[in-house]
Design a protein around this motif. Sequence first.
Motif, PDB file in Angstrom:
ATOM      1  N   GLU A  98      49.533  42.225  46.765  1.00  0.00           N
ATOM      2  CA  GLU A  98      49.061  41.311  47.799  1.00  0.00           C
ATOM      3  C   GLU A  98      50.206  40.674  48.584  1.00  0.00           C
ATOM      4  O   GLU A  98      49.977  39.877  49.482  1.00  0.00           O
ATOM      5  N   THR A 113      49.927  28.441  46.203  1.00  0.00           N
ATOM      6  CA  THR A 113      48.816  28.630  45.267  1.00  0.00           C
ATOM      7  C   THR A 113      47.617  27.808  45.729  1.00  0.00           C
ATOM      8  O   THR A 113      47.704  26.580  45.876  1.00  0.00           O
ATOM      9  N   SER A 140      43.686  26.873  44.830  1.00  0.00           N
ATOM     10  CA  SER A 140      42.746  26.887  43.710  1.00  0.00           C
ATOM     11  C   SER A 140      41.626  25.897  43.966  1.00  0.00           C
ATOM     12  O   SER A 140      41.733  25.000  44.815  1.00  0.00           O
ATOM     13  N   GLU A 195      38.066  35.695  49.191  1.00  0.00           N
ATOM     14  CA  GLU A 195      39.121  36.412  49.919  1.00  0.00           C
ATOM     15  C   GLU A 195      39.690  35.496  50.991  1.00  0.00           C
ATOM     16  O   GLU A 195      38.933  34.857  51.722  1.00  0.00           O
ATOM     17  N   ALA A 198      44.498  37.932  50.323  1.00  0.00           N
ATOM     18  CA  ALA A 198      44.563  37.515  48.927  1.00  0.00           C
ATOM     19  C   ALA A 198      43.146  37.376  48.401  1.00  0.00           C
ATOM     20  O   ALA A 198      42.250  36.915  49.120  1.00  0.00           O
ATOM     21  N   SER A 199      42.907  37.778  47.162  1.00  0.00           N
ATOM     22  CA  SER A 199      41.557  37.767  46.619  1.00  0.00           C
ATOM     23  C   SER A 199      41.565  37.248  45.190  1.00  0.00           C
ATOM     24  O   SER A 199      42.573  37.310  44.480  1.00  0.00           O
ATOM     25  N   ALA A 200      40.391  36.733  44.763  1.00  0.00           N
ATOM     26  CA  ALA A 200      40.213  36.235  43.400  1.00  0.00           C
ATOM     27  C   ALA A 200      38.725  36.251  43.082  1.00  0.00           C
ATOM     28  O   ALA A 200      37.876  36.371  43.980  1.00  0.00           O
ATOM     29  N   ASP A 238      35.605  32.225  37.676  1.00  0.00           N
ATOM     30  CA  ASP A 238      35.278  32.423  36.261  1.00  0.00           C
ATOM     31  C   ASP A 238      33.917  31.806  35.935  1.00  0.00           C
ATOM     32  O   ASP A 238      33.141  31.439  36.835  1.00  0.00           O
ATOM     33  N   TYR A 293      38.663  29.277  40.515  1.00  0.00           N
ATOM     34  CA  TYR A 293      39.412  30.415  41.057  1.00  0.00           C
ATOM     35  C   TYR A 293      40.835  29.985  41.371  1.00  0.00           C
ATOM     36  O   TYR A 293      41.142  28.791  41.481  1.00  0.00           O
ATOM     37  N   GLU A 294      41.719  30.958  41.548  1.00  0.00           N
ATOM     38  CA  GLU A 294      43.101  30.711  41.962  1.00  0.00           C
ATOM     39  C   GLU A 294      43.617  31.952  42.664  1.00  0.00           C
ATOM     40  O   GLU A 294      43.414  33.070  42.182  1.00  0.00           O
ATOM     41  N   LEU A 295      44.274  31.768  43.795  1.00  0.00           N
ATOM     42  CA  LEU A 295      44.862  32.897  44.527  1.00  0.00           C
ATOM     43  C   LEU A 295      46.166  32.477  45.180  1.00  0.00           C
ATOM     44  O   LEU A 295      46.419  31.288  45.395  1.00  0.00           O
ATOM     45  N   ASP A 296      47.013  33.471  45.495  1.00  0.00           N
ATOM     46  CA  ASP A 296      48.325  33.243  46.114  1.00  0.00           C
ATOM     47  C   ASP A 296      48.296  33.664  47.579  1.00  0.00           C
ATOM     48  O   ASP A 296      47.885  34.791  47.910  1.00  0.00           O
TER      49      ASP A 296
END
Length: 712
Positions: free
Chosen positions: A339, A363, A365, A381, A389-391, A394, A399-402
């Motif tokens: 990514e 980051t 989140s 996304e 970036a995608s995640a 849970d 969620y968390e993405l960079d």
Amino acid sequence: MNIWMLGGHSHDPKLFFFPHGLRTVTLRGRILINSQTWRFVVLITLNRRERSACLFWAFTSLLCIAHGGPSFAQEPLPDTLYQSEVRFSGEAPRPDTVIWSTDEKMAVFGRSQESEDSIKLDAKRGCLAQFKNGYQPIVMELDLSPGKTIVLEQVDWVRGVEVVGRVLNMTHEPLIATVVLEPRPIQRSDDPVQRDLQESKNLCNSALRFAGITQTVTDGEGHFEIGPLPTGTHIMNISAKNHSTLSKKTVIELNCERINVGDFLLREIGRLVLKFDLSRIKETPPFDVSIQVENPEGWVEQQYEWVEIEKRKTNAIDPIDFTLGTGLHRVIFTKEGSEIFVIHPVFIAPGLNVALIRPTPITVSGKVFDKEGPVEAAGIEAACQGSLASAVADDDGLYELDVWNAVACAVFVAAPDGRRFAEKLDLRLVELGDEVEMDLEFPRSSVAGIVVDAESGEPLPNSELSLMQWTAGTGIQTAFVTSSDEEGRFEFRGAKGGGEVERTRLTASMDGYMPETIDVDVPDAGSTDEYLRLHESVQISGRVVGPAGEPVIGAIVGCCSDYPGGNLTVSANTNMAGDFTLDTSHGSVIFAAASAYSLGWSQALDTDQETLIRLGARANSIKLRVVNSEGDPIPGVALSFSTPETGILPLDLLLKDAALNHQFIRSNDEGYLTTTALPPRVYRIWLLSATNPRELGTVAAPSWGEVTLQLP
């Protein structure tokens, strides 16, 4: 041992020198002896120990070895060479120079003597180019065979076109530059017949360049002059020492003898050294590095904002060295399958420039939820200027993405049950390496309804539906798709409503029916109940003709939905006879557009009869200027026009017609736009935007002068 030898053609001798220590040399050529042409191959072997030379003469299949002196074997040239004749008629004005180009060689003949009335050429396919000082070159493709004689009749020499201009640097000082003007390159075809024709045309282009009429050097003031040149489209390439090369398309027309193409500004070349620091990421080499330039002036037919000019792979350990033109560039640092998508802007100045690439993510989140609680397994996304970036959320909706660039992003969220929505994430004021929290809540509105047959009122099951929403103040578009159930009903859950959206558009379609598009007013919370009626499609045939009844070839023909200012729902092109077939609904309006003609339209009333669309001669365009309340220009505004018969003309039809007629229908940076070729009459003007079209007034076509439209 040093050997001097006279070799080459008898009319063009060459002196060859073989330095001491050279072991083997091969020479090939022809010699003329007693009016006979001989072909020879010479193999010279130097034996330094014995200090002697061995000469080997090979004539095709015969090899003769000479000791103490050469012997000859005669090989006449093939009959296909120098067996065709081109003769100039007595009335034809003589060219100064004639060039014969084939795929093997190029022959040049001086034609200054009036007594010369014929030339002999290789008997094969090629290009014959005639040049006369002050006139346009005359080129023709010939397919010569042995013994064939071609007589060139009276030639109409047309005055040549001269191209003048000036080359400067970015500070407007003159440059000594080389200017080359080449006929536009021909793309190679897969068809053997077309490929042969293209190769002959390329041979003609080679002859023009060889004659020296298409290149020059600027003088001390930066001025240049090239010509005389043939009409058509040419590519001008301008280069100067320590400056970047510039390319520009130039169209040379027959009705002028001199074209001033103006000033060309060349950027100085700078050196860029890229260094890398990967201490904040865990990815391993190799990486991809590309250099892009913003709006490169002079690039031929370039439509993109950023253009890639160089790309390399790197281990990110060793620095990379680039030579670039000065000005704004950007470096894209990526890794395949990752990514990582780092955008690093850099301004190149003359001399040495050093840039450090240090990939560091931001980051992002948060929690994904709706009115009932966390949404498990929701997909997130973030689209951020080319990077994605995608995640996945849970069990608790976390969620968390960079995100690798501090830019404005669009975040798209999709639930497992099909609900979708989008939000804007602005990171432009965030430092790389920071952490950002963003909770995502699903909207509580929905769009529902039923799809029915327009004639019978019966529900249409399995029809396809799409919902498009424009989020207010962001420019983000969100698309939803679904299908109707057995009772023709549908529902889009999670649609935004109220002031969160600028516009919501709903489209229903089904095989055998024409699409239907409507605007929907979505409440802030709750659901709508929409009723979409689809009309059965019918196939009509017709013809597009010009003012004199002549068939119009390649015209764009299409029909539009009832949506104001919408797109062409179906379209086709006319054939060589001007005929077309089209799927539409009974009574719909059929439009046609073609280069050098005004727009035309007709209603499809009877499928048993041919629909005739007559295009008029192209009318004078309407020139408009769009300004705000203070009189400042407004760029990028799209306008449309309407009549009682057609309603608002489809925007994409106007855009296509504008392209055909080399005009534009969106206002430029100075607020100006010109209409397409509209037939003479009075039109209502509409402003097209993300919201519903808004009427601005009326205008007559053709109009004289400039029409100013002031927007609040």
